[in-house]
Design an enzyme around this catalytic site. Structure first.
Site, PDB file in Angstrom:
ATOM      1  N   GLU A 264     -13.784  -2.857  -6.251  1.00  0.00           N
ATOM      2  CA  GLU A 264     -14.544  -4.279  -6.626  1.00  0.00           C
ATOM      3  C   GLU A 264     -13.509  -4.821  -7.442  1.00  0.00           C
ATOM      4  O   GLU A 264     -12.747  -4.482  -8.074  1.00  0.00           O
ATOM      5  CB  GLU A 264     -15.820  -3.951  -7.193  1.00  0.00           C
ATOM      6  CG  GLU A 264     -16.834  -3.241  -6.136  1.00  0.00           C
ATOM      7  CD  GLU A 264     -18.182  -2.981  -6.930  1.00  0.00           C
ATOM      8  OE1 GLU A 264     -18.439  -3.495  -8.062  1.00  0.00           O
ATOM      9  OE2 GLU A 264     -19.068  -2.579  -6.031  1.00  0.00           O
ATOM     10  N   PRO A 265     -13.907  -6.140  -7.876  1.00  0.00           N
ATOM     11  CA  PRO A 265     -13.034  -7.177  -8.639  1.00  0.00           C
ATOM     12  C   PRO A 265     -12.657  -6.653  -9.904  1.00  0.00           C
ATOM     13  O   PRO A 265     -11.747  -6.582 -10.486  1.00  0.00           O
ATOM     14  CB  PRO A 265     -13.651  -8.457  -8.521  1.00  0.00           C
ATOM     15  CG  PRO A 265     -14.470  -8.631  -7.261  1.00  0.00           C
ATOM     16  CD  PRO A 265     -14.778  -7.086  -6.886  1.00  0.00           C
TER      17      PRO A 265
ATOM     18  N   GLN B   3      32.417   8.793  -5.420  1.00  0.00           N
ATOM     19  CA  GLN B   3      31.775   9.764  -5.963  1.00  0.00           C
ATOM     20  C   GLN B   3      30.354   9.305  -6.484  1.00  0.00           C
ATOM     21  O   GLN B   3      29.327  10.003  -6.231  1.00  0.00           O
ATOM     22  CB  GLN B   3      32.411  10.695  -7.129  1.00  0.00           C
ATOM     23  CG  GLN B   3      31.676  12.025  -7.393  1.00  0.00           C
ATOM     24  CD  GLN B   3      32.539  12.681  -8.687  1.00  0.00           C
ATOM     25  OE1 GLN B   3      32.534  11.988  -9.494  1.00  0.00           O
ATOM     26  NE2 GLN B   3      32.905  13.851  -8.182  1.00  0.00           N
TER      27      GLN B   3
ATOM     28  N   ILE C 243      22.595   0.187  -3.733  1.00  0.00           N
ATOM     29  CA  ILE C 243      23.838   0.809  -2.693  1.00  0.00           C
ATOM     30  C   ILE C 243      24.352  -0.552  -1.965  1.00  0.00           C
ATOM     31  O   ILE C 243      25.589  -1.067  -1.653  1.00  0.00           O
ATOM     32  CB  ILE C 243      23.678   1.732  -1.867  1.00  0.00           C
ATOM     33  CG1 ILE C 243      23.807   3.146  -2.470  1.00  0.00           C
ATOM     34  CG2 ILE C 243      24.660   1.801  -0.566  1.00  0.00           C
ATOM     35  CD1 ILE C 243      23.234   4.350  -1.837  1.00  0.00           C
TER      36      ILE C 243
ATOM     37  N   GLU D  48      -4.907   4.259  -3.212  1.00  0.00           N
ATOM     38  CA  GLU D  48      -5.518   5.453  -3.292  1.00  0.00           C
ATOM     39  C   GLU D  48      -5.586   5.929  -4.558  1.00  0.00           C
ATOM     40  O   GLU D  48      -5.402   7.464  -4.582  1.00  0.00           O
ATOM     41  CB  GLU D  48      -5.018   6.278  -2.099  1.00  0.00           C
ATOM     42  CG  GLU D  48      -5.019   5.727  -0.498  1.00  0.00           C
ATOM     43  CD  GLU D  48      -6.417   5.302  -0.055  1.00  0.00           C
ATOM     44  OE1 GLU D  48      -7.438   5.538  -0.789  1.00  0.00           O
ATOM     45  OE2 GLU D  48      -6.403   4.917   1.032  1.00  0.00           O
TER      46      GLU D  48
END
Length: 401
Positions: free
Chosen positions: A131-132, A295, A353, A379
């Site tokens: 709920e809000p 590396q 990257i 969740e």
């Protein structure tokens, strides 16, 4: 090259299902995911393809027209789908939470009415607990269901409803004080109501309004909405299980399935981020050689791959524990916590990257970078998972005497 996140001990049927889903993801989801996500467009054709594959009935028992597969099979399918586009996995997640709750706790009439149509994807499920003003405090739910003859009248506002517009059956948690005297513990005075509605937005049945989609940073395509009940009348036979006061337990059982799902999503997104990172590192050259030969980049790839493997192993363990019929809140909490945190880290490393190109919407990693944070919240936040884990550990390791 062997793919990461392989699962030992799968049956031939499970392997065939996963192979089919993986092929579908590669052909039907990955090529269009970024374009649809940037337009915040519901993936109608993808959903129709999932229906044809039978995935909406994956965990529904065969007697109701489903495939009768395990939570593990479902979680591995979710991992593959999230690898293609996390929003698609969200479309089936709440559907399966509701189907699972019906299978485990519904009356025979409720199972007969809904499960066969859910297996076909004709009835689409959504799950409404938050709920809000609620946050993680489920005991503070203010939505109410009041008995009125052979009906219940529901009032209140719910929030963060995945599939709010596209669903036609919503499991809604409300407070119901009927039969529960003043002073009853909050979790003993909650009831799950099965609310049928039309798909779409606005007033989808008398007393029930689904406002438009919430505009989100990521996790686009799937409709996330509020749900507003104002004198919504539903028949008494739409109380899940036919008994009031059991809603909290129904929801927590469903959330355990949901947490395995979120862990699987984290695994899938992390795996895709690793794939993008390792591929880009072999194509991009600096100082006269591919950056994969530096590396520093190899260290990143090693850490990313290790996190993908570890999260996958914990997710599989949590799913198998639930399938065995044992309590799995500890394992599900650990898997959800680790997989979501590792997903965030792997996605960020892949983003780094890519360098400046990772900031461009032309590259897929930009989408993943916006999607990963949702897993940290959905969740149950990391803090909630740690509370669950800590309490369960103290139960298991309580000092005697």
């Amino acid at each position: 090259m062997a793919r990461l996140a392989q699962t030992a001990g799968l049956t031939d049927i499970q392997q065939e299902i996963l192979s089919t889903v993986r092929s579908f993801v590669g052909k039907e989801i990955i090529p269009v995911a970024t374009e649809l996500e940037h337009r915040d467009e519901y993936p109608t054709e993808i959903v129709e393809g999932l229906k044809e594959l039978g995935l909406f009935g994956l965990m529904i028992p065969e007697e109701y027209g489903g495939l009768g597969e395990s939570l593990l099979t479902y979680a591995l399918c979710v991992e593959e789908i999230a690898r293609g586009w996390m929003s698609v996995s969200g479309i089936i997640n709440t559907h399966f939470i509701v189907a699972y709750m019906l299978k485990q706790h519904g009356t025979q009439e409720q199972k007969d009415t809904f499960l066969p149509r859910m297996a076909l994807g004709e009835v689409r499920g959504a799950f409404s607990m938050s709920e809000p003003a609620l946050g993680s405090d489920v005991s503070a739910i203010s939505s109410k269901g009041v008995k009125d003859g052979d009906e219940y009248v529901l009032d209140g506002q719910k929030m963060w409803l995945t599939n709010g517009g596209s669903s036609t059956l919503v499991a809604v948690l409300c407070r119901s004080d009927e039969g529960h005297p003043e002073g009853t513990a909050p979790h003993r005075s909650m009831t799950t109501f099965l609310v049928e509605k039309e798909a779409g937005f606005g007033e989808v049945r008398p007393g029930l309004t689904i406002p438009g989609k919430i505009d989100k940073m990521g996790y686009k395509g799937v409709d996330t909405t509020e749900l507003i009940m104002d004198g919504l009348r539903i028949p008494a036979n739409r109380v899940l299980g036919g008994q009031t006061g059991r809603g909290f337990y129904h929801m927590m059982d469903g959330v355990e399935v949901g947490r395995v799902n979120v862990a699987a999503r984290g695994c899938g997104v992390a795996q895709r981020a690793f794939e993008l990172g390792v591929s880009y590192a072999q194509q991009r050259s600096t100082f006269g050689k591919p950056i994969a030969q530096h590396q520093a980049i190899q260290f990143k790839l090693a850490e990313m791959a290790t996190k993908v493997e570890a999260a996958h192993a914990m997710m599989v363990n949590a799913a198998r524990k639930k399938d065995s019929g044992q309590r799995n809140d500890l394992e599900a909490g650990m898997a959800k916590y680790l997989a979501s945190e590792y997903c965030k880290e792997v996605v960020e490393d892949a983003f780094r990257i890519h360098g400046g190109y990772g900031f461009s919407k032309e590259y897929e990693i930009e989408r993943l970078y916006r999607e990963a944070p949702m897993l940290l919240i959905g969740e149950g936040t990391a803090e909630i998972q740690k509370m669950i884990i800590g309490r369960r550990l103290l139960e298991e390791y309580r000092l005697q005497g």
